[in-house]
Every structure is written in C-alpha cells, then in structure tokens.
Design a protein around this motif. Sequence first.
Motif, PDB file in Angstrom:
ATOM      1  N   THR A 172       0.832  -1.209   0.000  1.00 40.37           N
ATOM      2  CA  THR A 172       0.000   0.000   0.000  1.00 40.37           C
ATOM      3  C   THR A 172       0.865   1.256   0.000  1.00 40.37           C
ATOM      4  O   THR A 172       0.646   2.181  -0.794  1.00 40.37           O
ATOM      5  CB  THR A 172      -0.931  -0.003   1.224  1.00 40.37           C
ATOM      6  N   ALA A 173       1.859   1.291   0.887  1.00 41.73           N
ATOM      7  CA  ALA A 173       2.709   2.482   0.971  1.00 41.73           C
ATOM      8  C   ALA A 173       3.509   2.698  -0.317  1.00 41.73           C
ATOM      9  O   ALA A 173       3.684   3.835  -0.766  1.00 41.73           O
ATOM     10  CB  ALA A 173       3.651   2.353   2.164  1.00 41.73           C
ATOM     11  N   LEU A 174       3.969   1.614  -0.919  1.00 39.82           N
ATOM     12  CA  LEU A 174       4.781   1.723  -2.141  1.00 39.82           C
ATOM     13  C   LEU A 174       3.940   2.011  -3.378  1.00 39.82           C
ATOM     14  O   LEU A 174       4.478   2.412  -4.416  1.00 39.82           O
ATOM     15  CB  LEU A 174       5.590   0.446  -2.332  1.00 39.82           C
ATOM     16  N   SER A 175       2.613   1.842  -3.272  1.00 38.39           N
ATOM     17  CA  SER A 175       1.748   2.094  -4.424  1.00 38.39           C
ATOM     18  C   SER A 175       1.705   3.583  -4.786  1.00 38.39           C
ATOM     19  O   SER A 175       1.263   3.939  -5.876  1.00 38.39           O
ATOM     20  CB  SER A 175       0.333   1.571  -4.167  1.00 38.39           C
ATOM     21  N   ALA A 176       2.190   4.433  -3.906  1.00 39.33           N
ATOM     22  CA  ALA A 176       2.293   5.860  -4.229  1.00 39.33           C
ATOM     23  C   ALA A 176       3.427   6.121  -5.223  1.00 39.33           C
ATOM     24  O   ALA A 176       3.467   7.182  -5.858  1.00 39.33           O
ATOM     25  CB  ALA A 176       2.528   6.669  -2.952  1.00 39.33           C
ATOM     26  N   HIS A 177       4.338   5.151  -5.371  1.00 47.95           N
ATOM     27  CA  HIS A 177       5.518   5.335  -6.220  1.00 47.95           C
ATOM     28  C   HIS A 177       5.597   4.346  -7.374  1.00 47.95           C
ATOM     29  O   HIS A 177       6.320   4.601  -8.344  1.00 47.95           O
ATOM     30  CB  HIS A 177       6.784   5.185  -5.369  1.00 47.95           C
ATOM     31  N   TYR A 178       4.892   3.218  -7.276  1.00 47.05           N
ATOM     32  CA  TYR A 178       4.986   2.154  -8.273  1.00 47.05           C
ATOM     33  C   TYR A 178       3.588   1.613  -8.589  1.00 47.05           C
ATOM     34  O   TYR A 178       2.644   1.820  -7.818  1.00 47.05           O
ATOM     35  CB  TYR A 178       5.845   0.993  -7.751  1.00 47.05           C
ATOM     36  N   THR A 179       3.503   0.899  -9.704  1.00 52.55           N
ATOM     37  CA  THR A 179       2.305   0.108  -9.989  1.00 52.55           C
ATOM     38  C   THR A 179       2.514  -1.255  -9.351  1.00 52.55           C
ATOM     39  O   THR A 179       3.341  -2.044  -9.818  1.00 52.55           O
ATOM     40  CB  THR A 179       2.084  -0.028 -11.506  1.00 52.55           C
ATOM     41  N   VAL A 180       1.791  -1.538  -8.273  1.00 51.97           N
ATOM     42  CA  VAL A 180       2.109  -2.677  -7.414  1.00 51.97           C
ATOM     43  C   VAL A 180       1.168  -3.862  -7.662  1.00 51.97           C
ATOM     44  O   VAL A 180      -0.059  -3.700  -7.686  1.00 51.97           O
ATOM     45  CB  VAL A 180       2.036  -2.272  -5.923  1.00 51.97           C
ATOM     46  N   ARG A 181       1.765  -5.036  -7.833  1.00 53.08           N
ATOM     47  CA  ARG A 181       1.010  -6.286  -7.723  1.00 53.08           C
ATOM     48  C   ARG A 181       1.503  -6.985  -6.458  1.00 53.08           C
ATOM     49  O   ARG A 181       2.694  -7.285  -6.331  1.00 53.08           O
ATOM     50  CB  ARG A 181       1.195  -7.204  -8.932  1.00 53.08           C
ATOM     51  N   LEU A 182       0.611  -7.195  -5.517  1.00 51.95           N
ATOM     52  CA  LEU A 182       0.902  -7.903  -4.270  1.00 51.95           C
ATOM     53  C   LEU A 182       0.574  -9.379  -4.477  1.00 51.95           C
ATOM     54  O   LEU A 182      -0.532  -9.716  -4.900  1.00 51.95           O
ATOM     55  CB  LEU A 182       0.057  -7.305  -3.139  1.00 51.95           C
ATOM     56  N   VAL A 238      -3.251  -0.290  -4.065  1.00 54.62           N
ATOM     57  CA  VAL A 238      -2.542  -1.380  -4.737  1.00 54.62           C
ATOM     58  C   VAL A 238      -3.316  -1.778  -5.991  1.00 54.62           C
ATOM     59  O   VAL A 238      -4.547  -1.871  -5.972  1.00 54.62           O
ATOM     60  CB  VAL A 238      -2.374  -2.591  -3.783  1.00 54.62           C
ATOM     61  N   ASN A 239      -2.588  -2.011  -7.074  1.00 54.72           N
ATOM     62  CA  ASN A 239      -3.233  -2.276  -8.361  1.00 54.72           C
ATOM     63  C   ASN A 239      -3.954  -3.616  -8.384  1.00 54.72           C
ATOM     64  O   ASN A 239      -5.128  -3.702  -8.749  1.00 54.72           O
ATOM     65  CB  ASN A 239      -2.182  -2.225  -9.475  1.00 54.72           C
ATOM     66  N   GLU A 240      -3.247  -4.675  -7.987  1.00 58.78           N
ATOM     67  CA  GLU A 240      -3.805  -6.030  -8.011  1.00 58.78           C
ATOM     68  C   GLU A 240      -3.217  -6.850  -6.877  1.00 58.78           C
ATOM     69  O   GLU A 240      -2.085  -6.618  -6.466  1.00 58.78           O
ATOM     70  CB  GLU A 240      -3.480  -6.748  -9.322  1.00 58.78           C
ATOM     71  N   VAL A 241      -3.992  -7.828  -6.424  1.00 56.14           N
ATOM     72  CA  VAL A 241      -3.493  -8.802  -5.454  1.00 56.14           C
ATOM     73  C   VAL A 241      -3.738 -10.192  -6.029  1.00 56.14           C
ATOM     74  O   VAL A 241      -4.795 -10.465  -6.588  1.00 56.14           O
ATOM     75  CB  VAL A 241      -4.199  -8.673  -4.086  1.00 56.14           C
ATOM     76  N   LEU A 242      -2.733 -11.044  -5.890  1.00 49.60           N
ATOM     77  CA  LEU A 242      -2.857 -12.402  -6.412  1.00 49.60           C
ATOM     78  C   LEU A 242      -2.481 -13.395  -5.318  1.00 49.60           C
ATOM     79  O   LEU A 242      -1.487 -13.198  -4.609  1.00 49.60           O
ATOM     80  CB  LEU A 242      -1.951 -12.587  -7.627  1.00 49.60           C
ATOM     81  N   ILE A 243      -3.295 -14.427  -5.144  1.00 49.34           N
ATOM     82  CA  ILE A 243      -3.029 -15.484  -4.168  1.00 49.34           C
ATOM     83  C   ILE A 243      -2.823 -16.769  -4.945  1.00 49.34           C
ATOM     84  O   ILE A 243      -3.716 -17.201  -5.695  1.00 49.34           O
ATOM     85  CB  ILE A 243      -4.199 -15.643  -3.175  1.00 49.34           C
ATOM     86  N   GLY A 244      -1.638 -17.378  -4.818  1.00 50.32           N
ATOM     87  CA  GLY A 244      -1.367 -18.562  -5.615  1.00 50.32           C
ATOM     88  C   GLY A 244      -0.239 -19.412  -5.061  1.00 50.32           C
ATOM     89  O   GLY A 244       0.342 -19.119  -4.008  1.00 50.32           O
ATOM     90  N   HIS A 245       0.083 -20.465  -5.800  1.00 46.08           N
ATOM     91  CA  HIS A 245       1.117 -21.409  -5.384  1.00 46.08           C
ATOM     92  C   HIS A 245       2.502 -20.793  -5.548  1.00 46.08           C
ATOM     93  O   HIS A 245       2.756 -20.049  -6.509  1.00 46.08           O
ATOM     94  CB  HIS A 245       1.021 -22.695  -6.212  1.00 46.08           C
ATOM     95  N   ALA A 246       3.388 -21.124  -4.621  1.00 48.95           N
ATOM     96  CA  ALA A 246       4.753 -20.616  -4.697  1.00 48.95           C
ATOM     97  C   ALA A 246       5.442 -21.002  -6.003  1.00 48.95           C
ATOM     98  O   ALA A 246       6.293 -20.257  -6.510  1.00 48.95           O
ATOM     99  CB  ALA A 246       5.565 -21.130  -3.502  1.00 48.95           C
TER     100      ALA A 246
END
Length: 263
Positions: A172-182, A238-246
């Motif tokens: 969230t904090a870094l989304s002010a500077h980058y397009t973030v995918r968590l 945050v642009n997108e969040v993805l939950i998946g396998h390592a």
Amino acid sequence: MAEALYVIKVGGNVIDNPALLDRFLADFAQVKGHKVLIHGGGKIATRIGDKLGIESKYVDGRRITDAATIDVVTMVYGGLVNKQVVAKLQSLQCNAIGLTGADANIIPAVKRPVKTIDYGFVGDVEPSKLNVAPLKAMLEAGLTPVFAPLTHDGNSQILNTNADTIASSLATALSAHYTVRLIYCFEKRGVLRDANDDNAVINLIDREIYQQLLADGVLSDGILPKLENAFSAIESGVNEVLIGHANDVLPNTTGAVAGTLIR
C-alpha cells in the motif's frame, strides 16, 4: 505510467520445506524489475523454541508472544530464516538485503492493546507511519529487500507482526511510487471453492463475489485474513493482489494469472 513493483509474501509450508523453498527462491531470483520479499517462519520458531524449552502458546491459531518467545522469533525470523534466504538469493545472483521493520525505521508499529486476550509483544502496523523512502532508495539502487515479520515500537522493543499484514502495508505504501502487484505465495494453488480439492481454484474474486462466498460458507478460516488484507490493499491504492502457489511466482510476475486474482 509508474514502474512495476512486485511485493511477494511467501509462507505456509514453503518456508519449512527446503526443497519447496529452494525452488521458490530460484524462481523469485529470476523475477525482473523491482521486487520485495516478505517471509514467515512460524514452524521453525516453534521447533527452535521447543529445543530451548520455550513452549509455544496459541489462542485461535495466533501465537502468544511473551518475553521468552519474542527473543526466539527475533533470532529465528530476523536471524536464521532471513539470512538463509538472503544468502541463497545471493548465490542466485539476486542482490538481496535482509531487513526487519526496525531497520531504517521502515515499519513502526504499536504493541497490540490487551482486550480479552493479551497477545504479548505483537505489533499492529500503523500504515500512515510507514517510512518507505529508504526502501525506495534500496530498490532504485538495484537491491531486493527481504523482510522478516518483525517491527518495532520506537522505544527499542521488537514486535512480532503478521507477515501478510506487513506485505499488505508495504504494498500500500509503495503504491504511491509504483504500480504494485501484491502476491501471496503458499502451498495451495489459490483460493479454493473446496479446501480439499486443489483444482477448485476460484480465478477471480471481487467484493461482490467475496460477499457471496462468505454467505455460502465456502471459504476456509485460514484464507479469510489474506482476503481481508487483499481488499484493504486494493482499496488503499494497490493495483492487483494475487493469491497462488509458490511454484507459480514466475508466471504471476509476467502478466499471467495462475491462482486467484483479487480486484
């Protein structure tokens, strides 16, 4: 358009399994561009604590972090696990730097207030107080920050802090500077419609779908905090969040979706 940044949290059984962890780190090292890694390590802390005669105590699946336990998790998360991960990444030509929230005052937190349960030295992150300027400088210098799930209260006390929450807060904090995918990486292929069927992946969840899944009683308790963190992050920039396998971390950083996308 802002540069892409991947904030990736790895936990669950991956951290505790050397073969799974080695594969994940080999893939993570190949992720192009800016990236931040956050790791857990609870089962390792429990094993080390047992060897030291320090019993792990839990309430509703959450660790009680008393004075002896905060010493153990600081040693294990900030020392053993963090430095092993950093050393492995260095061997893979990924120039990683190991951090806790205390380093460069990046993640100040407050000790969780006692209500019905005293969780001990557990930290709740204050998102407005995150200090990401040093983190941004590291990223721009070509470093890959690797965070242990530890914060501090500003008065020399280290605090045990949920790794999912740290990931969400940093994203969230870094989304002010980058397009973030968590990206949350664990041993499942995503959010499952049936917890016992690894193929029952729900590929897309928005708030409306989420409320319906809750009403239908489909979601397991373990996935609920991840989803709440995911929606909190999206609602905060945050642009997108993805939950998946390592094992799917590479496709999930090259525009694909292998797992559950939260929007």
